[in-house]
Scaffold this motif. Structure first.
Motif, PDB file in Angstrom:
ATOM      1  N   THR A   1      -5.148  -5.548 -28.576  1.00 32.09           N
ATOM      2  CA  THR A   1      -6.531  -6.034 -28.548  1.00 32.09           C
ATOM      3  C   THR A   1      -6.780  -6.927 -27.334  1.00 32.09           C
ATOM      4  O   THR A   1      -7.872  -6.919 -26.767  1.00 32.09           O
ATOM      5  N   ASP A   2      -5.786  -7.718 -26.944  1.00 36.38           N
ATOM      6  CA  ASP A   2      -5.936  -8.576 -25.759  1.00 36.38           C
ATOM      7  C   ASP A   2      -5.939  -7.727 -24.492  1.00 36.38           C
ATOM      8  O   ASP A   2      -6.728  -7.958 -23.581  1.00 36.38           O
ATOM      9  N   ALA A   3      -5.038  -6.753 -24.451  1.00 39.45           N
ATOM     10  CA  ALA A   3      -4.929  -5.883 -23.278  1.00 39.45           C
ATOM     11  C   ALA A   3      -6.241  -5.155 -23.011  1.00 39.45           C
ATOM     12  O   ALA A   3      -6.637  -4.969 -21.848  1.00 39.45           O
ATOM     13  N   LEU A   4      -6.927  -4.763 -24.064  1.00 38.08           N
ATOM     14  CA  LEU A   4      -8.169  -4.006 -23.912  1.00 38.08           C
ATOM     15  C   LEU A   4      -9.313  -4.846 -23.336  1.00 38.08           C
ATOM     16  O   LEU A   4     -10.308  -4.307 -22.865  1.00 38.08           O
ATOM     17  N   THR A   5      -9.175  -6.178 -23.372  1.00 42.76           N
ATOM     18  CA  THR A   5     -10.237  -7.052 -22.848  1.00 42.76           C
ATOM     19  C   THR A   5     -10.088  -7.300 -21.349  1.00 42.76           C
ATOM     20  O   THR A   5     -10.986  -7.845 -20.721  1.00 42.76           O
TER      21      THR A   5
ATOM     22  N   VAL B   1     -12.495  -3.204 -35.399  1.00 44.87           N
ATOM     23  CA  VAL B   1     -11.952  -1.913 -34.953  1.00 44.87           C
ATOM     24  C   VAL B   1     -12.388  -1.612 -33.520  1.00 44.87           C
ATOM     25  O   VAL B   1     -11.610  -1.085 -32.719  1.00 44.87           O
ATOM     26  N   SER B   2     -13.616  -1.979 -33.174  1.00 42.38           N
ATOM     27  CA  SER B   2     -14.109  -1.723 -31.816  1.00 42.38           C
ATOM     28  C   SER B   2     -13.334  -2.514 -30.774  1.00 42.38           C
ATOM     29  O   SER B   2     -13.307  -2.160 -29.589  1.00 42.38           O
ATOM     30  N   TYR B   3     -12.679  -3.590 -31.210  1.00 38.52           N
ATOM     31  CA  TYR B   3     -11.860  -4.396 -30.293  1.00 38.52           C
ATOM     32  C   TYR B   3     -10.397  -4.012 -30.357  1.00 38.52           C
ATOM     33  O   TYR B   3      -9.544  -4.678 -29.761  1.00 38.52           O
ATOM     34  N   GLY B   4     -10.087  -2.951 -31.080  1.00 34.79           N
ATOM     35  CA  GLY B   4      -8.724  -2.426 -31.106  1.00 34.79           C
ATOM     36  C   GLY B   4      -7.861  -2.812 -32.283  1.00 34.79           C
ATOM     37  O   GLY B   4      -6.695  -2.413 -32.377  1.00 34.79           O
TER      38      GLY B   4
END
Length: 264
Positions: A202-206, A257-260
């Motif tokens: 989730t952090d990586a996706l930001t 979920v949209s944030y992973g």
């Protein structure tokens, strides 16, 4: 006589102004009292910041009498704060260990695992390295590897478990750069202060400055659970329970979920 009339009118004018000011002040107090919001303090893992900030906008719009205040930090740090009596209405951890400690200490009432996550290794977005296993982090291409402090950062604990399972935790000691929370790990990689780092998916996706080089297999570390619980010392039990319930709603889940995040 005319001067007396002018003086009388002048005095009356001043009295009228004072009356208006007093009425306005009184009205302001009433308005302020009528619009005073209930403050709900949520102590939450740093990795939840983006999703919870978005959820807060929706929740406060639906509950204009509620003001959500977030205290983001490593789960272990938040655990210690609550144990020491720091004000909090809800605790949202990135690990079972921290929540279980508070439950066993009698500081949490209702609690439940709401989310799951994945551990990944990130590298700078322009990096040419290819990772197929975390044992490659011992290679010369990696001079600094960032991880959260295992004592207080769940992501750091999962990283330690994973590296230990692959028998490279000890060989990597001279390369490790420890961070106060998972967001600091991400920042170290983004700024080039580390060649790789262990963060949640989730952090990586930001981040636009890093990319996922490897997803760590779940078999080498404990399950990454995110339990939430109501703090027993909360002075706003009803409001805290309403927020706790909302965090389990479809609307909130869709945002997570949209944030992973994964649902249990």
């Amino acid at each position: 006589m005319e001067m007396f009339k002018k003086w009388t009118l002048s005095v009356m004018g001043i009295l009228a102004i004072l009356l208006v000011v007093n009425l306005s002040a009184g009205s302001g107090v009433e308005v302020q009292a009528a619009t005073k919001k209930t403050e709900i303090i949520v102590s939450a893992a740093a990795s939840l910041q983006d999703s919870l900030d978005k959820i807060a906008l929706l929740y406060e719009k639906k509950h204009p009498d509620i003001d959500l205040v977030f205290n983001y930090a490593a789960s272990g740090t938040l655990q210690k704060q609550i144990e020491q009596g720091a004000p909090a209405d809800l605790f949202f951890s990135a690990g079972d260990k921290q929540m279980n400690a508070l439950v066993e200490g009698g500081l949490i009432s209702d609690h439940k695992v709401l989310l799951k996550n994945q551990l990944v290794v990130v590298v700078p977005s322009d990096s040419k390295v290819k990772l197929t296993t975390i044992t490659q982090l011992t290679d010369k291409a990696f001079k600094k590897v960032a991880v959260g402090q295992p004592e207080s950062v769940p992501a750091g604990q999962y990283a330690q478990q994973s590296l230990a399972a692959k028998k490279v935790w000890d060989p990597l000691q001279s390369k490790l750069v420890f961070a106060k929370d998972v967001r600091q790990v991400l920042s170290y990689v983004e700024t080039g202060n580390a060649d790789a780092g262990f963060v949640y998916k989730t952090d990586a996706l930001t981040s636009k400055k890093t990319k996922i080089a490897l997803t760590v297999g779940p078999h080498v570390h404990k399950a990454i659970n995110y339990p939430a619980g109501i703090v027993k010392s909360s002075k706003n039990q009803k409001a805290a329970k309403e927020l706790y319930s909302y965090l389990q709603s479809k609307e909130a889940n869709d945002i997570f979920v949209s944030y992973g995040f994964l649902l249990p």
